[in-house]
Design a protein around this motif. Structure first.
Motif, PDB file in Angstrom:
ATOM      1  N   PHE A  97       0.735  -1.152  -0.292  1.00 40.19           N
ATOM      2  CA  PHE A  97       0.049   0.148   0.201  1.00 40.19           C
ATOM      3  C   PHE A  97       0.990   1.200   0.079  1.00 40.19           C
ATOM      4  O   PHE A  97       0.740   2.062  -0.619  1.00 40.19           O
ATOM      5  N   PHE A  98       1.801   1.315   0.729  1.00 40.93           N
ATOM      6  CA  PHE A  98       2.512   2.631   1.150  1.00 40.93           C
ATOM      7  C   PHE A  98       3.619   2.514  -0.324  1.00 40.93           C
ATOM      8  O   PHE A  98       3.706   3.829  -0.723  1.00 40.93           O
ATOM      9  N   MET A  99       3.957   1.521  -0.771  1.00 40.30           N
ATOM     10  CA  MET A  99       4.742   1.824  -1.994  1.00 40.30           C
ATOM     11  C   MET A  99       3.847   2.187  -3.294  1.00 40.30           C
ATOM     12  O   MET A  99       4.214   3.069  -4.069  1.00 40.30           O
ATOM     13  N   SER A 100       2.710   1.615  -3.108  1.00 43.09           N
ATOM     14  CA  SER A 100       1.591   1.952  -4.296  1.00 43.09           C
ATOM     15  C   SER A 100       1.299   3.545  -4.223  1.00 43.09           C
ATOM     16  O   SER A 100       1.083   3.942  -5.347  1.00 43.09           O
ATOM     17  N   ILE A 101       1.195   4.083  -3.156  1.00 43.04           N
ATOM     18  CA  ILE A 101       0.919   5.494  -2.961  1.00 43.04           C
ATOM     19  C   ILE A 101       2.190   6.308  -3.142  1.00 43.04           C
ATOM     20  O   ILE A 101       2.146   7.624  -3.075  1.00 43.04           O
TER      21      ILE A 101
END
Length: 153
Positions: free
Chosen positions: A49-53
């Protein structure tokens, strides 16, 4: 604070929220640890999630880095034990006689005065019990940290 908020009459869906909030307490500590290991894994949903945003480019190893793993264990234990103590406080607040508040209102007490002079003193024995059981629980956390670190401690 959560129990005090749920004991008021203005909250909608109180029973549903109590049920959902209490569910983590019903799981075993080993199962809860495995769930958190999945969530905080290098290829887990939190890193994804953090990498996708675009929060960061390289995944963080929450499980093996001591700077993160202790915080993850603390979050896991807080998330799993707060509902138990919220339920204990909620049961005590439900037992608090309404006549105390009515008498305080007749004397001109504000909401803050009722909280400070009626609710908090009434909860002192419960707070003592909760603090003692929390201290005992912290000494019983070995299994979670042991599983979390794959046996390395």
């Amino acid at each position: 604070v959560i129990a005090y908020g749920l004991s008021s009459h203005a909250v909608k869906f109180k029973k549903t929220f109590r049920l959902i909030y209490f569910l983590p307490t019903l799981t075993s500590s080993a199962a809860l640890t495995l769930i958190f290991m999945f969530i905080f894994n290098v290829a887990g949903p939190l890193n994804n999630f953090f990498m996708s945003i675009g929060f960061y480019n390289k995944p963080i190893n929450f499980l093996q880095n001591p700077a993160y793993s202790l915080k993850v264990i603390m979050v896991m234990n807080i998330w799993s034990t707060v509902p138990t103590y919220m339920t204990i406080y909620l049961a005590s607040l439900v037992d608090l006689p309404e006549s105390f508040y009515e008498a305080a209102e007749m004397d001109g007490a504000t909401s803050w005065d009722k909280l400070r002079y009626i609710t908090v003193p009434y909860l002192r024995p419960i707070t003592t019990y909760v603090l003692l059981t929390v201290m005992i629980g912290t000494f019983q956390m070995f299994d979670q940290a042991f599983i979390f670190s794959n046996g390395s401690g």
